[in-house]
Each structure stands twice: as structure tokens, then as C-alpha cells.
Design an enzyme around this catalytic site. Structure first.
Site, short mmCIF file in Angstrom:
data_model
loop_
_atom_site.label_atom_id
_atom_site.label_comp_id
_atom_site.label_asym_id
_atom_site.label_seq_id
_atom_site.Cartn_x
_atom_site.Cartn_y
_atom_site.Cartn_z
N HIS A 116 0.18 12.88 -29.96
CA HIS A 116 -0.40 11.62 -29.46
C HIS A 116 -0.88 11.05 -30.85
CE1 HIS A 116 -0.40 12.34 -24.93
NE2 HIS A 116 0.51 11.90 -25.24
N HIS A 125 8.78 9.68 -28.42
CA HIS A 125 7.72 10.65 -28.00
C HIS A 125 8.00 12.23 -28.13
CE1 HIS A 125 4.54 11.91 -25.52
NE2 HIS A 125 5.28 12.63 -24.63
N LYS A 154 8.17 22.96 -14.46
CA LYS A 154 7.32 22.10 -14.25
C LYS A 154 6.70 21.97 -12.65
CE LYS A 154 5.77 17.35 -15.00
NZ LYS A 154 5.92 16.15 -15.77
N ARG A 157 -2.17 22.23 -15.23
CA ARG A 157 -1.19 21.16 -15.56
C ARG A 157 -1.46 20.82 -16.99
NH1 ARG A 157 1.16 16.33 -11.99
NH2 ARG A 157 2.67 15.41 -13.55
N GLU A 191 -3.86 17.75 -12.36
CA GLU A 191 -4.35 18.11 -13.59
C GLU A 191 -5.76 18.37 -13.80
OE1 GLU A 191 -2.08 15.91 -16.78
OE2 GLU A 191 -3.75 16.61 -18.39
N ARG A 193 0.86 -1.29 -0.09
CA ARG A 193 -0.12 0.03 -0.07
C ARG A 193 0.76 1.23 0.13
NH1 ARG A 193 -2.76 -3.47 3.30
NH2 ARG A 193 -4.68 -4.30 2.57
N GLU A 212 10.68 17.95 -25.46
CA GLU A 212 9.96 18.44 -24.25
C GLU A 212 10.59 19.82 -23.67
OE1 GLU A 212 7.23 17.18 -23.52
OE2 GLU A 212 6.85 15.17 -23.88
N ASN A 254 0.52 19.68 -21.95
CA ASN A 254 0.25 18.99 -22.87
C ASN A 254 0.28 19.67 -24.34
OD1 ASN A 254 -0.87 16.60 -21.73
ND2 ASN A 254 -2.52 17.42 -21.00
N HIS A 314 1.04 18.02 -27.52
CA HIS A 314 0.88 16.45 -27.21
C HIS A 314 -0.39 16.08 -27.88
CE1 HIS A 314 4.19 17.00 -24.36
NE2 HIS A 314 4.11 15.87 -23.96
N LYS A 318 3.42 11.52 -11.76
CA LYS A 318 2.70 10.57 -12.64
C LYS A 318 3.19 9.31 -12.74
CE LYS A 318 -0.08 13.89 -15.56
NZ LYS A 318 -0.33 14.18 -16.89
P1 NAD Z 1 12.82 5.08 -22.11
O1 NAD Z 1 12.60 4.97 -20.54
O2 NAD Z 1 12.24 3.89 -22.96
O3 NAD Z 1 14.53 5.38 -22.17
C1 NAD Z 1 14.88 5.51 -23.68
C2 NAD Z 1 16.01 4.34 -23.91
O4 NAD Z 1 17.01 5.17 -23.49
C3 NAD Z 1 15.88 3.04 -23.17
O5 NAD Z 1 16.44 2.19 -24.09
C4 NAD Z 1 16.70 3.21 -21.98
O6 NAD Z 1 16.99 1.86 -21.37
C5 NAD Z 1 17.83 4.02 -22.58
N1 NAD Z 1 18.59 4.78 -21.72
C6 NAD Z 1 18.06 5.35 -20.37
N2 NAD Z 1 19.05 6.07 -19.86
C7 NAD Z 1 20.14 5.89 -20.69
C8 NAD Z 1 21.45 6.35 -20.38
N3 NAD Z 1 22.01 7.05 -19.52
N4 NAD Z 1 22.50 5.79 -21.25
C9 NAD Z 1 22.16 5.01 -22.39
N5 NAD Z 1 21.00 4.71 -22.40
C10 NAD Z 1 20.06 4.76 -21.73
O7 NAD Z 1 12.26 6.59 -22.80
P2 NAD Z 1 11.97 7.86 -21.94
O8 NAD Z 1 11.92 8.63 -23.37
O9 NAD Z 1 12.98 8.21 -21.02
O10 NAD Z 1 10.55 7.88 -21.36
C11 NAD Z 1 9.16 7.62 -22.02
C12 NAD Z 1 8.41 6.93 -21.15
O11 NAD Z 1 8.13 7.96 -20.30
C13 NAD Z 1 7.03 6.51 -21.48
O12 NAD Z 1 6.56 5.30 -21.28
C14 NAD Z 1 6.16 7.82 -21.43
O13 NAD Z 1 4.70 7.23 -21.18
C15 NAD Z 1 6.74 8.30 -20.06
N6 NAD Z 1 6.55 9.68 -19.64
C16 NAD Z 1 5.90 9.94 -18.50
C17 NAD Z 1 5.80 11.27 -17.79
C18 NAD Z 1 5.20 11.29 -16.52
O14 NAD Z 1 4.70 12.48 -16.15
N7 NAD Z 1 5.32 10.38 -15.70
C19 NAD Z 1 5.94 12.08 -18.93
C20 NAD Z 1 6.51 12.05 -20.00
C21 NAD Z 1 6.86 10.64 -20.65
N1 GLY Z 2 3.79 15.07 -18.87
C1 GLY Z 2 2.98 15.92 -18.52
C2 GLY Z 2 2.61 15.96 -16.89
O1 GLY Z 2 3.35 15.43 -16.20
O2 GLY Z 2 1.59 16.25 -16.75
#
Ligand code: NAD
Ligand code: GLY
Length: 362
Positions: free
Chosen positions: A254, A267, A229, A243, A239, A123, A187, A247, A250, A145
Site C-alpha cells: 500500500h 495492486h 480465503k 483475517r 477482520e 436497505r 495475490e 494483508n 499489503h 468487503k
Molecule cells: P479491475 O476491476 O479494475 O479490472 C482490471 C481491468 O481488467 C479492468 O480494465 C477491467 O475492465 C478488465 N477486465 C476485467 N475482466 C476482464 C476480462 N475477463 N477480460 C478482459 N478484461 C477484463 O481490477 P481488479 O484487479 O480486478 O480489482 C481491483 C479492485 O479490487 C480494487 O478497487 C481493490 O480495492 C479491490 N479489491 C477488493 C477486495 C475485497 O476484498 N473486496 C480485495 C482486493 C482488491
Molecule cells: N483482501 C483482504 C480481505 O478480504 O480481507
């Protein structure tokens, strides 16, 4: 070197984002400073763990923690309930109790999944984000998030759950593949375009240094993004209002990801296309000048990111847009740039007209 600390002000859920270059080995001391105790499970993946787990383990052990690794397969395709179960298995195997915590070491996929595991295991146990992609450093690690994908949609299962701290080491970006790095810059542009005109100027002036991954420029870009942020999240954690400005770019981004099956664009690339189109729409409605729109497009191009929507019939774009979670009965909540550095949220009901502005016909 610690360069910067930024506070995310959320009453009893407040936390600091600590930022620097070469500060990964501060993680043990940081965990002590925020009062964490017990065993630390380091959730990472098969790409990031070989690069950075050892530094984290040594730092944690120096600070007196027991450390257990939970290493997952790498990729968005693994951001699902089966992989989440692997995390729970690792936590149970290591007998993690309520007095233990998680370190999320990786990009946004690891951060989102490990954060959700922390929100739900027993939990809720504490966790710390150690983002290692540019996108996760400026966006996903901040704001709470967390979640996983469902076969029928991205991020459908999740929780708002804030970390106890975020540790950002921009030196970890040295190993990031170029395309992933550029995607993160997408971003960053978002923050300047709709929330901080001075920051947009900074990005224009420093584009070359950023592309060369200059540490000083990166620390500035990452810390200003996080500060922006943090302010938005502090105003609207769940949101309900402002917030949604995050987007920007986005909505069409998307749609592009959906239409191309999440395989053709990263992305931040899809967001870059979405921002250029949002600027076009903003100019069309008189919210920004042609010069503003051209500056946004020029910065996206200078940062090596795409600008044009892939060619699909308007019907398919309309279908993808109407699945967007921002569509309410009153129309699409679309984020426009007001000049550069400010925004307005508009309800757009005529999706056909919106797509025509972007050059997408029937
Ligand atoms: P990711 O986590 O898939 O990383 C991209 C690639 O880089 C992967 O292969 C990873 O293993 C590699 N990698 C990571 N760090 C590295 C490093 N220092 N050196 C070499 N390789 C490295 O992708 P991302 O773009 O970081 O994240 C995308 C995800 O984030 C999506 O699932 C998306 O939904 C999520 N997201 C969440 C929020 C939120 O607010 N929580 C906001 C935007 C995106
Ligand atoms: N990535 C958008 C948010 O965190 O609200």
C-alpha cells in the site's frame, strides 16, 4: 464444466463459490438454485459487458428472469460516489424492488461497487459475484468487503455484505490483459506463503502452466486460494483478528501504491514487492530462513512480478506507512511469514529499522 464448489460458512449468510471452465452459462440455473427471483440488474463495465453480458443475459432469460444491463465506465478512477449513483439510477429506472437482485460481472472494481449498491439499495437486495479478473476470482469476490473510494483514500466508504453465491469461470481469464493476469498471481502467492506450504510447493511446480493459463492448473490455483480465503473469512468475517493475515505483503504494498500515486503498479504488483520485503523482514527477525526468503523471492520472479521497492526517501515511506489503517497506537501490525505456509503478526514500532532492512535509508 463445474469443477469445484467451496462453501463460505457464515451461518445464515453462508454461500457457495462455484468454479469451472466454461461455466458462465450456468448463471441462470445457479440463481434459481440459490432461490433468487425477480429482475436481475447486471452491473458491468464497457470492457467486460461486450465480452460476457450476452452469455449472462441468455442464461438468465433461459432460467426465466428479466434482465437489465447497467454498464459503467471502466477503471479504478470511477470507483466513486458518482458512479455508484449511476448504478442506483439504473436500478430505479428499471423499477427494481426488494424482490430483485444484482449480478456483479467484472473485476474487483465492479464487484466492490455493485456489492455496495446491493448492500444499500432499498436497505439491501441480494447479489451474486461473477468475477472476471484473476485478482477478483481469488480475493475480492469472496468475503463480503464491498465499497467505493473517497477522494482522500481508497475503500473508505463501504460495508461488509456477503453475496448469495460466487460463480467463477476461469475461461473468462482468456481475455484478460497479461499484466492484469500476473497481478492476480501475486495475490495467489500470498495464500501459499503464509497459510499453506503445500500450496506454495504447487505454485512453484506449476508456475509455467499457470503463466500459460492452463485451465486445470488455474482451476486448482483459484479453488485452493478461495478455499483458504473462505476458511479465514469464516473464522473472522469482520477482520477483528486472523483475517488481517490476508494483508501479508499489503503493508509495504500500500505504501508503494500511495507513493507512486496508484499509477505505476497494479495492486498485485505492489503486493508482490511487499511480500518480498516482508520475507526479508521475517528473515531478519529469525522467523524464516534465508532459503525460505529466497524461495518466496524466486517464485515472485518466476511469475513475472516485481520485487524491489521504488526509490523514495525513508521519510516518505514512513509517512505513507503511518497512514496505513493497520497502524494503531502500539505500532504497525506487520504480517511476517513463519517459514513458508505459516505466519506471525508482529507489532513493529521502529519504522526506520524496518525500512533499513528493506534497503531504504534516510
Ligand atoms: P479491475 O476491476 O479494475 O479490472 C482490471 C481491468 O481488467 C479492468 O480494465 C477491467 O475492465 C478488465 N477486465 C476485467 N475482466 C476482464 C476480462 N475477463 N477480460 C478482459 N478484461 C477484463 O481490477 P481488479 O484487479 O480486478 O480489482 C481491483 C479492485 O479490487 C480494487 O478497487 C481493490 O480495492 C479491490 N479489491 C477488493 C477486495 C475485497 O476484498 N473486496 C480485495 C482486493 C482488491
Ligand atoms: N483482501 C483482504 C480481505 O478480504 O480481507
Amino acid at each position: 464444466m463445474i469443477a469445484e464448489k467451496i462453501r463460505v460458512a457464515l451461518d445464515e449468510r453462508s454461500y457457495d463459490i462455484e468454479m469451472g471452465a466454461g461455466n458462465l452459462d450456468r448463471i441462470g440455473s445457479l440463481c434459481r438454485e440459490v432461490g433468487l427471483s425477480g429482475t436481475a440488474a447486471v452491473v458491468s463495465n464497457t470492457t467486460v459487458a461486450p465480452l460476457y453480458y450476452e452469455t449472462v443475459r441468455l442464461s438468465m432469460e433461459r432460467a426465466g428472469y428479466r434482465v437489465v444491463p447497467v454498464t459503467l465506465p471502466d477503471g479504478e478512477g470511477y470507483k466513486n460516489s458518482a458512479t455508484l449513483n449511476l448504478i442506483y439510477d439504473g436500478l430505479v429506472d428499471a423499477s427494481l424492488d426488494r424482490g430483485s437482485f444484482i449480478l456483479a460481472l467484472g473485476g474487483g472494481v465492479i464487484g466492490d461497487m455493485a456489492g455496495f449498491a446491493a448492500a444499500s439499495y432499498l436497505r439491501g437486495i441480494p447479489f451474486v459475484q461473477i468475477p472476471t479478473t484473476l485478482l477478483s476470482q481469488v480475493d475480492s469476490s469472496v468475503g463480503g468487503k464491498t465499497g467505493i473510494n473517497h477522494p482522500r483514500g481508497k475503500n473508505l466508504i463501504g460495508a461488509f455484505y456477503q453475496p448469495k453465491a460466487v460463480l467463477i469461470d476461469v475461461a473468462t481469464l482468456d481475455t484478460l490483459p497479461e499484466r492484469e493476469f500476473l497481478s492476480g498471481l501475486g495475490e495467489i502467492v500470498k495464500y501459499g506463503a503464509v497459510l499453506d506450504g503445500g500450496f506454495f510447493d504447487f505454485l512453484e511446480t506449476n508456475a509455467k502452466l499457470l503463466l500459460a493459463r492452463d485451465k486445470e492448473a488455474l482451476i486448482q490455483a483459484v479453488s485452493r486460494s478461495c478455499a483458504i480465503k473462505a476458511k479465514v473469512v469464516a473464522e473472522d468475517e469482520r477482520e477483528g483478528g486472523v483475517r488481517a493475515v490476508l494483508n501479508y505483503g499489503h503493508t509495504l504494498g500500500h505504501a508503494v501504491e500511495t507513493l507512486t500515486g496508484y499509477t505505476r503498479y497494479l495492486h498485485g504488483e505492489a503486493v508482490a514487492i511487499g511480500m518480498v520485503q516482508a520475507a526479508r523482514i521475517s528473515q531478519h527477525y529469525g522467523f524464516c530462513s534465508q532459503a525460505d526468503r529466497e524461495r518466496i523471492e524466486a517464485l515472485v520472479v518466476a511469475l513475472g512480478l516485481p520485487t524491489e521497492l521504488p526509490s523514495f526517501p525513508a521519510r516518505q515511506y514512513r509517512e505513507a506507512l503511518s497512514h496505513d489503517k493497520k497502524v494503531r497506537d502500539k505500532g504497525l501490525l506487520f504480517i511476517c511469514n513463519q517459514g513458508i505456509g505459516a505466519y506471525r503478526m508482529e507489532r513493529l514500532t521502529d519504522l526506520g529499522a524496518l525500512l533499513e532492512i528493506c534497503g531504504i535509508g534516510e
